[in-house]
Each structure stands twice: as C-alpha cells, then as structure tokens.
Design a protein around this motif. Structure first.
Motif, short mmCIF file in Angstrom:
data_model
loop_
_atom_site.label_atom_id
_atom_site.label_comp_id
_atom_site.label_asym_id
_atom_site.label_seq_id
_atom_site.Cartn_x
_atom_site.Cartn_y
_atom_site.Cartn_z
N LYS A 146 19.68 -6.22 -12.80
CA LYS A 146 18.85 -5.87 -11.65
C LYS A 146 17.45 -5.48 -12.08
O LYS A 146 17.26 -4.52 -12.82
CB LYS A 146 19.48 -4.70 -10.89
CG LYS A 146 20.80 -5.04 -10.23
CD LYS A 146 21.34 -3.82 -9.51
CE LYS A 146 22.69 -4.12 -8.89
NZ LYS A 146 23.31 -2.88 -8.35
N ILE A 147 16.50 -6.23 -11.58
CA ILE A 147 15.10 -5.97 -11.90
C ILE A 147 14.39 -5.47 -10.64
O ILE A 147 14.55 -6.04 -9.58
CB ILE A 147 14.41 -7.25 -12.40
CG1 ILE A 147 15.16 -7.81 -13.62
CG2 ILE A 147 12.95 -6.99 -12.73
CD1 ILE A 147 14.70 -9.19 -14.05
N GLY A 148 13.62 -4.43 -10.77
CA GLY A 148 12.85 -3.92 -9.64
C GLY A 148 11.38 -4.26 -9.86
O GLY A 148 10.87 -4.09 -10.95
N VAL A 149 10.73 -4.75 -8.82
CA VAL A 149 9.30 -5.03 -8.92
C VAL A 149 8.61 -4.05 -7.99
O VAL A 149 8.94 -4.00 -6.81
CB VAL A 149 8.95 -6.44 -8.41
CG1 VAL A 149 7.51 -6.78 -8.78
CG2 VAL A 149 9.91 -7.46 -8.98
N GLY A 150 7.67 -3.32 -8.51
CA GLY A 150 7.01 -2.39 -7.60
C GLY A 150 5.93 -1.55 -8.22
O GLY A 150 5.66 -1.63 -9.41
N LEU A 151 5.34 -0.77 -7.36
CA LEU A 151 4.25 0.12 -7.71
C LEU A 151 4.41 1.36 -6.86
O LEU A 151 5.09 1.32 -5.84
CB LEU A 151 2.92 -0.52 -7.32
CG LEU A 151 2.30 -1.58 -8.21
CD1 LEU A 151 1.09 -2.16 -7.51
CD2 LEU A 151 1.91 -0.99 -9.55
N PRO A 152 3.77 2.45 -7.24
CA PRO A 152 3.75 3.59 -6.33
C PRO A 152 3.11 3.15 -5.01
O PRO A 152 2.24 2.27 -5.01
CB PRO A 152 2.87 4.61 -7.04
CG PRO A 152 2.86 4.20 -8.47
CD PRO A 152 3.06 2.73 -8.48
#
Length: 328
Positions: free
Chosen positions: A205-211
RNA sequence: GGUGGGGUUCCCGAGUGGCCAAAGGGAACAGACUGUAAAUCUGUCGUCUUACGACUUCGGUGGUUCAAAUCCACCCCCCACCA
C-alpha cells in the motif's frame, strides 16, 4: 505459478495518484505487464471524465485501465458492488499474469475489496423506501431509539442524527431478518486476516499525499485545469442527459456545484469557490481516513508528471525494488 | 445636500435593557466510518493550557441605568432612493 502482489495507491484527491500509478507502471514495464484498476467511487461515471479526473486518452493509451467511466449518471454503485467488480478484475489479472495496481481515494472501497465486506444481500428498494420515508416523517433520533431495541450494539456505535447509517441498519434488519451486528460478525474473521494479504497475494500500500495546506495549491490549479479542459461543457451535456441533480452520478464534487451554476443558482465565482472548498474538505476527510484506517507508505506527489517522465525507480529506489522483486 | 436603511465574534446572519461570549448557517480545526463513502455523522470553535471561574468583544466617543450589542447624543463609514 507465482502469486503476484497487489499494489495499491491511495491518498487524498488531487495528489497525483493516477500519475504515480503510470510512473510505476512504466518503471515496471521491464519486469511484468501491469493493469491499473480504479478504486474511486466517482471515476466510474462515464459522463464526468473531466470533473472526476479520470485518466485521459493519453494516459489510457499508456497501459490497460479498468473500471473507469462505465456507469450512467442514474446508476448507483456501492462498496459491495465495487468489491465484486474489482475482485473479478483482480482474478483476471492473475490469469493473465498482470500486476494489478489499484488506484483511488475511496477508502471504503479499498477496504471492502482488500479487507472484505459483510455478505449482506441486496435489500429490496421498497424496504429502503419505507425506512427512508419513516425517517423523513419521524426524524432520525426516533428511529435510532427503535434501532436501540433491535440492535443495541450497532445503535450504540452510531449517532442518533446519522440518518444514513440508521436507515441502513433498519433496512438490513427488515430486509434480511438479521441485524447489522450479526452480519458484520459473519465476516469479522476474514477481515482481520486480510489486512496485508489478499487471497494469498501480498498487498503493498502506497500513499500519495501532502499536508493539507500544501495540497491546496494542487487542488486549486487542478480545478482551473478542469475548467480549461471543458468541465462546464461536460456538465452541460450531462445535464441534458440527466436533469436530475439528485441522481447518484451528480453527487461528485464539482458536478453538483456546476449544476447549480448551470441552473443560474450560483455565479461562476461562487461556483468555483464552493467547488474548491468542498474538494479541500473532502481531501481532509480522506487524510483522516487514511491516517486512522490504513497504514500506507507515504510518498510525495509526482509534481512533474508529464507523459513519459516516469522515473519512479529513481525517486523511490527501495520501494521500487520491493515492488519489482515481489512482481518477479 | 435631503430622506430612508444599515454597521454584531473569520464570513453570512439573528439578537432591540438583565436569562448574551451573543441563535442559526458557513468556513476552520479535530474525529468517526462495513453497500449513498467525492456520502453521512460527531466534537471544538473570543482570550485565559482545564473550568464551577476570570477577562475582553457587538463602527467610534461620551452619556442614561443597579445593569447596554440593545436606550440617548455627537461623530465616522456603507447602501438605497430623491436632488
């Protein structure tokens, strides 16, 4: 034959999940064929390719994509239905030796597919109608009290104001003769086992994101891109096809706001602003979900995700190595 | 220049002497989440680390009153109409 892993790319809206999926797909090209599978509850609607940010023709040409843009606006999809469809796609991938890359931000869909969902049969529409109407007439706290008598365990978990969950619990009970608690218990075991494996396949599971505050910029410019790409014309065409804003397909963020604009009930600036606010609020909810529900390996969004610029391998060498060796 | 309406906490907006730190909505922040999930729902939301508490707010300045966002006076802005 070796069991290929399931790659899952999740995260808040607008962070670049689709682009990252393509980068990964291309980086993996030398190792094995892949297939991108949608895990987003709005990208299934065929009349909103722009507004729901579905992969465009260029992207679709780069590798096989499944479960995108196949539903009409009046049609409804649910977590259970999605899980069955996606399950079939995963089986298909396994047959063909393709590595499945699930991409999407609908946490519940991902959870239902990977963790399983209670095997509750479909509830007859009349039954749903009945409880819906009763909720309108009596208000949700009254039905919550009723539910407390029938299924105290579940009633205790939800709020008296949560009409959606209250009516669903009542629908399931009168439609199947079993409480929601009972149904949930039917699949609790499997759910625990399935956290990191799916039918014996490893799940990465890979999460892509930013605050959130950094994501804002991306969300705002993405709305402008959609607008330039013809979002308004898309909404107009959809409205001609299905002028019922309460239809399931219209509930997507951006769709609903544009509908108001087309009806002349909001000016353009208001529409854009609302669209942005709602998108941001949604991204925040997703962040909360992924924080609490899933353990993802977080990765930065692929900011320069131009076609052919996939350099996943260079950016995330260890991650790539893990994926590639699992795929081999 | 005249007449009328108005300035309320981040925004919109109620409140016309005490029950008002001030309804309601939105935003924001935090959170929940097993078939509508881009949905639905919860909590917090003037400041004081917690408050049964204290302190500062309702355009400004003075005043009336035991007590004012609410009444009076003057002033400053805004809007509408008339000139």
């Amino acid at each position: 034959m070796k069991k290929l892993p399931v790659i899952c790319i999740a995260g808040p809206t607008g962070a670049g999940k689709s682009a990252l999926a393509l980068e990964l797909a291309e980086a993996l090209a030398a190792e094995c064929p892949v297939c991108v599978i949608n895990a987003d509850s709005r990208q299934v609607y065929k009349d909103f390719p722009i507004i729901t940010a579905q992969p465009g023709p260029d992207e679709l040409a780069r590798c096989p994509h499944r479960l995108y843009g196949f539903l009409a606006i009046e049609e409804k999809i649910t977590a259970g239905a999605y899980a069955r469809l996606a399950e079939a796609e995963l089986a298909h991938c396994a047959e063909q030796g393709r590595l499945p890359i699930l991409v999407g931000g609908t946490g519940l869909y991902l959870k239902s597919l990977l963790g399983g969902i209670a095997p509750i049969p479909q509830i007859a529409p009349e039954v749903c109608r009945y409880w819906q109407d009763r909720c309108d007439a009596e208000a949700s706290p009254a039905l919550h009290r009723l539910l407390t008598e029938q299924d105290p365990a579940y009633a205790a978990k939800i709020h008296p104001n949560d009409r959606q969950r209250i009516t669903r619990a009542l629908e399931v009970l009168s439609g199947t003769g079993h409480t929601l608690s009972w149904w949930h218990a039917q699949q609790a075991e499997g759910a625990k086992l399935a956290q990191n494996a799916h039918n014996g396949h490893a799940v990465i599971k890979i999460g892509v994101g930013l605050p959130l505050n950094e994501l804002e910029t991306l969300l705002s410019t993405r709305i402008d891109k959609m607008l330039r790409a013809g979002a308004i014309a898309e909404a107009e065409a959809a409205r001609a096809l299905c002028p019922r804003p309460e239809a399931p397909g219209w509930s997507g963020i951006g769709c609903a706001e544009l509908y108001q604009y087309l009806e002349g009930r909001a000016n353009f600036a208001e529409c854009r602003e609302l669209w942005f606010r709602n998108t941001r609020a949604y991204a925040k909810r997703q962040l909360t979900w992924f924080k609490g529900q899933e353990k993802l390996e977080w990765v930065q969004p692929p900011l320069a995700s131009l076609p052919g610029q996939g350099n996943f391998k260079d950016k995330y060498p260890e991650l790539f190595h893990r994926v590639a060796s699992a795929a081999r």
